[in-house]
Write an enzyme that holds these catalytic residues in place. Structure first.
Site, PDB file in Angstrom:
ATOM      1  CG  LEU A 242       5.191  28.942 -66.650  1.00 30.73           C
ATOM      2  CD1 LEU A 242       6.048  29.497 -67.797  1.00 30.73           C
ATOM      3  CD2 LEU A 242       5.755  27.586 -66.200  1.00 30.73           C
TER       4      LEU A 242
ATOM      5  CB  THR B  42      -2.722  16.739 -50.146  1.00 30.50           C
ATOM      6  OG1 THR B  42      -1.851  16.490 -49.048  1.00 30.50           O
ATOM      7  CG2 THR B  42      -3.677  17.866 -49.746  1.00 30.50           C
ATOM      8  CG  ASP B  43      -1.040  12.811 -46.686  1.00 27.37           C
ATOM      9  OD1 ASP B  43      -0.801  14.021 -46.901  1.00 27.37           O
ATOM     10  OD2 ASP B  43      -0.163  12.021 -46.286  1.00 27.37           O
ATOM     11  CD  GLU B  44      -0.222  19.045 -45.751  1.00 31.37           C
ATOM     12  OE1 GLU B  44       0.839  19.095 -46.373  1.00 31.37           O
ATOM     13  OE2 GLU B  44      -0.671  20.002 -45.131  1.00 31.37           O
TER      14      GLU B  44
ATOM     15  CE1 TYR C 263      -1.522  22.468 -50.793  1.00 33.50           C
ATOM     16  CE2 TYR C 263      -1.093  21.087 -48.867  1.00 33.50           C
ATOM     17  CZ  TYR C 263      -1.226  21.226 -50.237  1.00 33.50           C
ATOM     18  OH  TYR C 263      -1.078  20.130 -51.048  1.00 33.50           O
TER      19      TYR C 263
ATOM     20  CE  LYS D 143      -4.615  20.060 -53.285  1.00 35.82           C
ATOM     21  NZ  LYS D 143      -4.397  20.232 -54.758  1.00 35.82           N
TER      22      LYS D 143
ATOM     23  N   GLY E 270       0.562  25.607 -36.050  1.00 43.41           N
ATOM     24  CA  GLY E 270      -0.435  24.560 -36.364  1.00 43.41           C
ATOM     25  C   GLY E 270       0.188  23.314 -36.976  1.00 43.41           C
TER      26      GLY E 270
HETATM   27  P1  NAD Z   1       4.372  22.599 -57.130  1.00 40.93           P
HETATM   28  O1  NAD Z   1       4.193  23.790 -56.258  1.00 40.93           O
HETATM   29  O2  NAD Z   1       5.742  22.084 -57.389  1.00 40.93           O
HETATM   30  O3  NAD Z   1       3.724  22.905 -58.581  1.00 40.93           O
HETATM   31  C1  NAD Z   1       2.512  23.561 -58.727  1.00 40.93           C
HETATM   32  C2  NAD Z   1       2.385  23.950 -60.200  1.00 40.93           C
HETATM   33  O4  NAD Z   1       1.113  24.569 -60.395  1.00 40.93           O
HETATM   34  C3  NAD Z   1       3.434  24.971 -60.664  1.00 40.93           C
HETATM   35  O5  NAD Z   1       3.959  24.586 -61.909  1.00 40.93           O
HETATM   36  C4  NAD Z   1       2.662  26.270 -60.787  1.00 40.93           C
HETATM   37  O6  NAD Z   1       3.177  27.167 -61.756  1.00 40.93           O
HETATM   38  C5  NAD Z   1       1.281  25.751 -61.181  1.00 40.93           C
HETATM   39  N1  NAD Z   1       0.202  26.681 -60.828  1.00 40.93           N
HETATM   40  C6  NAD Z   1       0.008  27.329 -59.649  1.00 40.93           C
HETATM   41  N2  NAD Z   1      -1.090  28.113 -59.720  1.00 40.93           N
HETATM   42  C7  NAD Z   1      -1.613  27.930 -60.967  1.00 40.93           C
HETATM   43  C8  NAD Z   1      -2.757  28.463 -61.631  1.00 40.93           C
HETATM   44  N3  NAD Z   1      -3.561  29.337 -61.036  1.00 40.93           N
HETATM   45  N4  NAD Z   1      -3.007  28.048 -62.892  1.00 40.93           N
HETATM   46  C9  NAD Z   1      -2.180  27.170 -63.526  1.00 40.93           C
HETATM   47  N5  NAD Z   1      -1.066  26.665 -62.954  1.00 40.93           N
HETATM   48  C10 NAD Z   1      -0.790  27.037 -61.679  1.00 40.93           C
HETATM   49  O7  NAD Z   1       3.426  21.497 -56.530  1.00 40.93           O
HETATM   50  P2  NAD Z   1       3.642  19.900 -56.432  1.00 40.93           P
HETATM   51  O8  NAD Z   1       4.390  19.597 -55.203  1.00 40.93           O
HETATM   52  O9  NAD Z   1       4.087  19.385 -57.732  1.00 40.93           O
HETATM   53  O10 NAD Z   1       2.115  19.463 -56.177  1.00 40.93           O
HETATM   54  C11 NAD Z   1       1.245  19.235 -57.276  1.00 40.93           C
HETATM   55  C12 NAD Z   1      -0.133  18.888 -56.746  1.00 40.93           C
HETATM   56  O11 NAD Z   1      -0.048  17.745 -55.918  1.00 40.93           O
HETATM   57  C13 NAD Z   1      -0.759  19.990 -55.888  1.00 40.93           C
HETATM   58  O12 NAD Z   1      -2.130  20.033 -56.176  1.00 40.93           O
HETATM   59  C14 NAD Z   1      -0.535  19.512 -54.466  1.00 40.93           C
HETATM   60  O13 NAD Z   1      -1.551  19.987 -53.611  1.00 40.93           O
HETATM   61  C15 NAD Z   1      -0.600  18.010 -54.633  1.00 40.93           C
HETATM   62  N6  NAD Z   1       0.184  17.195 -53.696  1.00 40.93           N
HETATM   63  C16 NAD Z   1       1.512  17.429 -53.511  1.00 40.93           C
HETATM   64  C17 NAD Z   1       2.254  16.585 -52.675  1.00 40.93           C
HETATM   65  C18 NAD Z   1       3.733  16.776 -52.441  1.00 40.93           C
HETATM   66  O14 NAD Z   1       4.299  16.101 -51.595  1.00 40.93           O
HETATM   67  N7  NAD Z   1       4.417  17.646 -53.169  1.00 40.93           N
HETATM   68  C19 NAD Z   1       1.605  15.518 -52.036  1.00 40.93           C
HETATM   69  C20 NAD Z   1       0.227  15.330 -52.239  1.00 40.93           C
HETATM   70  C21 NAD Z   1      -0.458  16.162 -53.083  1.00 40.93           C
HETATM   71  O1  DAU Z   2       1.347  15.259 -47.184  1.00 39.00           O
HETATM   72  C1  DAU Z   2       1.315  15.807 -48.471  1.00 39.00           C
HETATM   73  C2  DAU Z   2       1.814  17.230 -48.419  1.00 39.00           C
HETATM   74  O2  DAU Z   2       3.203  17.162 -48.204  1.00 39.00           O
HETATM   75  C3  DAU Z   2       1.488  18.014 -49.690  1.00 39.00           C
HETATM   76  O3  DAU Z   2       0.108  18.158 -49.805  1.00 39.00           O
HETATM   77  C4  DAU Z   2       2.148  19.393 -49.668  1.00 39.00           C
HETATM   78  O4  DAU Z   2       1.946  20.046 -50.914  1.00 39.00           O
HETATM   79  C5  DAU Z   2       3.626  19.207 -49.435  1.00 39.00           C
HETATM   80  O5  DAU Z   2       4.232  20.485 -49.315  1.00 39.00           O
HETATM   81  C6  DAU Z   2       3.879  18.390 -48.169  1.00 39.00           C
HETATM   82  O6  DAU Z   2       3.495  19.145 -46.972  1.00 39.00           O
HETATM   83  P1  DAU Z   2       4.434  19.160 -45.669  1.00 39.00           P
HETATM   84  O7  DAU Z   2       4.118  20.366 -44.890  1.00 39.00           O
HETATM   85  O8  DAU Z   2       4.401  17.848 -44.974  1.00 39.00           O
HETATM   86  O9  DAU Z   2       5.887  19.269 -46.407  1.00 39.00           O
HETATM   87  P2  DAU Z   2       7.185  20.143 -46.095  1.00 39.00           P
HETATM   88  O10 DAU Z   2       8.248  19.651 -47.014  1.00 39.00           O
HETATM   89  O11 DAU Z   2       6.896  21.599 -46.082  1.00 39.00           O
HETATM   90  O12 DAU Z   2       7.548  19.716 -44.611  1.00 39.00           O
HETATM   91  C7  DAU Z   2       7.772  18.358 -44.264  1.00 39.00           C
HETATM   92  C8  DAU Z   2       8.068  18.314 -42.764  1.00 39.00           C
HETATM   93  O13 DAU Z   2       9.329  18.957 -42.522  1.00 39.00           O
HETATM   94  C9  DAU Z   2       7.059  19.074 -41.917  1.00 39.00           C
HETATM   95  O14 DAU Z   2       6.894  18.375 -40.691  1.00 39.00           O
HETATM   96  C10 DAU Z   2       7.724  20.420 -41.660  1.00 39.00           C
HETATM   97  C11 DAU Z   2       9.197  20.061 -41.616  1.00 39.00           C
HETATM   98  N1  DAU Z   2      10.129  21.112 -42.071  1.00 39.00           N
HETATM   99  C12 DAU Z   2       9.916  21.670 -43.301  1.00 39.00           C
HETATM  100  C13 DAU Z   2      10.747  22.661 -43.776  1.00 39.00           C
HETATM  101  C14 DAU Z   2      10.498  23.302 -45.127  1.00 39.00           C
HETATM  102  C15 DAU Z   2      11.205  21.492 -41.284  1.00 39.00           C
HETATM  103  O15 DAU Z   2      11.428  20.967 -40.181  1.00 39.00           O
HETATM  104  N2  DAU Z   2      12.041  22.475 -41.761  1.00 39.00           N
HETATM  105  C16 DAU Z   2      11.837  23.093 -42.965  1.00 39.00           C
HETATM  106  O16 DAU Z   2      12.627  24.009 -43.305  1.00 39.00           O
END
Ligand code: NAD
Ligand code: DAU
Length: 334
Positions: free
Chosen positions: A35, A123-125, A148, A152, A273
């Site tokens: 949390l 993640t694809d990143e 980040y 990963k 970056g």
């Molecule tokens: P999020 O930030 O919404 O949720 C992360 C969760 O992990 C939170 O509930 C947080 O409390 C918990 N957490 C953080 N540190 C912790 C710890 N040390 N121990 C236990 N719990 C902990 O993230 P999300 O967007 O739901 O992403 C989930 C996973 O999917 C991540 O591993 C992220 O890298 C990966 N991912 C996300 C996306 C995306 O678009 N959001 C895409 C590809 C992969």
């Molecule tokens: O590709 C998977 C990843 O996608 C996950 O691994 C990450 O956890 C998730 O956060 C996401 O990463 P991005 O950096 O692509 O997502 P974000 O929503 O932060 O940004 C998406 C795009 O929008 C990116 O090109 C940055 C841009 N952006 C983002 C924010 C927050 C803006 O232009 N303005 C903003 O305020």
């Protein structure tokens, strides 16, 4: 089957738990979550009383807490992570702690507990920015560009090492950008929707022409379900929906759906970056596991806008406290 889901109070983890409880009513699910600012038990209010669900507050860096909570688990699905690129640029240490050290601690605990499968949510990143016309496969080299993404990528290496060295059954997913309900409003889509609802400026980084492949979170959860049950041990699976959009296309679509003017857009200093384009080839999961996205971007984004519009209390609670300080640090005077 008893599933140990870490980070289940976050965006994708909470949607995954909801999906699994609906599809497999006989499964037991332990949600183990620290949390942090991103973890929110409100995301699971509708399922928290179901018999198969339980919550343990804990940190994946805490071996003793893991040993207690993991007893009897058949599989681990590791969503727990620091997940926001901008925060990793501001301060990388939490990302190294949770995403790298935490993943190793969890691998060790899972091995000791004798779990049958470990699913790493990557993640694809990790593969970095992709040139026009190119699509990364699972064999493409890792070239992470943000702290980040680097954390990963490191975690993926540790997961692979546990497989090769100790024979732990592991599978890794690399999803593209998810969107949908319960996403913390630091990420592009919920940030832009919730700002627009308040008639606040929409901060678009750089020229707004960076490209992401947008995947509805329900489809991502279906893919993780398939990988958990049928993925090949030791493999990596890209999860993408071939729905590439520029950030500007996303923001314009959101403004149109909300009936708000484009004059709310403010171009701001670019992210350091900043990866130009993410694009993966999801053929492996399509061919091997017969997974396809069910949601089109057009209907998925419309539903998502409706969800944020209809859940104003959830939005108000998440956009308070630490979030306001974060917003000021990140966007004030940008
Ligand atoms: P999020 O930030 O919404 O949720 C992360 C969760 O992990 C939170 O509930 C947080 O409390 C918990 N957490 C953080 N540190 C912790 C710890 N040390 N121990 C236990 N719990 C902990 O993230 P999300 O967007 O739901 O992403 C989930 C996973 O999917 C991540 O591993 C992220 O890298 C990966 N991912 C996300 C996306 C995306 O678009 N959001 C895409 C590809 C992969
Ligand atoms: O590709 C998977 C990843 O996608 C996950 O691994 C990450 O956890 C998730 O956060 C996401 O990463 P991005 O950096 O692509 O997502 P974000 O929503 O932060 O940004 C998406 C795009 O929008 C990116 O090109 C940055 C841009 N952006 C983002 C924010 C927050 C803006 O232009 N303005 C903003 O305020």
């Amino acid at each position: 089957m008893r599933l140990f889901v870490t980070g289940g109070a976050g965006f994708i983890g909470s949607n995954f738990i909801r999906h699994m409880l609906a599809v497999y009513p006989g499964y037991e699910i332990v949600n183990f979550d620290k949390l942090t600012y991103a973890g929110n038990l409100d995301n699971l209010r509708d399922v928290e009383r179901l018999a198969g669900y339980s919550f343990v507050r804990g940190d994946i860096c805490d071996r003793r807490a893991l040993d207690d909570a993991l007893a009897g688990a058949d599989a681990v699905i590791n969503f727990a992570a620091e997940s926001h690129v901008d925060r990793s640029i501001e301060r990388a240490s939490d990302f190294i702690e949770t995403n790298v050290a935490g993943t190793q601690t969890l691998l060790d605990a899972a091995r000791a507990a004798g779990v049958s499968r470990f699913v790493q949510i990557s993640t694809d990143e990790v593969m970095g920015s992709c040139c026009d016309g190119e699509y990364f496969t699972e064999a493409s080299p890792m070239r992470p560009n943000s702290p980040y993404a680097a954390s990963k990528a490191a975690a993926e290496h540790l997961v692979r090492a546990a497989h090769i060295t100790f024979g732990l059954d592991v599978v890794t997913t690399r999803a593209s950008n998810n969107y949908g309900p319960y996403q913390f409003p630091e990420k592009l889509i919920p940030l832009m929707i919730t700002n627009a609802l308040e008639d606040k400026e929409l901060p678009v980084y750089g020229d707004g022409l960076n490209v992401r492949d947008w995947l509805h979170v329900k489809d991502c959860c279906r893919a993780i379900d398939a990988v958990l049950h049928r993925g090949r041990s030791g493999e990596v699976y890209n999860i993408g929906s071939r729905a590439e959009k520029t950030n500007l296309e996303i923001v314009n679509t959101l403004l149109d759906l909300l009936g708000k003017p484009r004059s709310l857009i403010k171009f701001v200093t670019d992210r350091l970056g900043h990866d130009r384009r993410y694009a993966t080839n999801p053929s492996r999961i399509e061919n091997e596991l017969d997974w396809r996205p069910e949601e089109t971007f057009e209907s998925g984004i419309e539903q998502t806008v409706r969800w944020y519009t209809g859940n104003s209390e959830w939005v108000a609670r998440t956009r308070s406290g630490e979030y306001l300080q974060y917003y000021e640090r990140m966007y004030g005077g940008r």
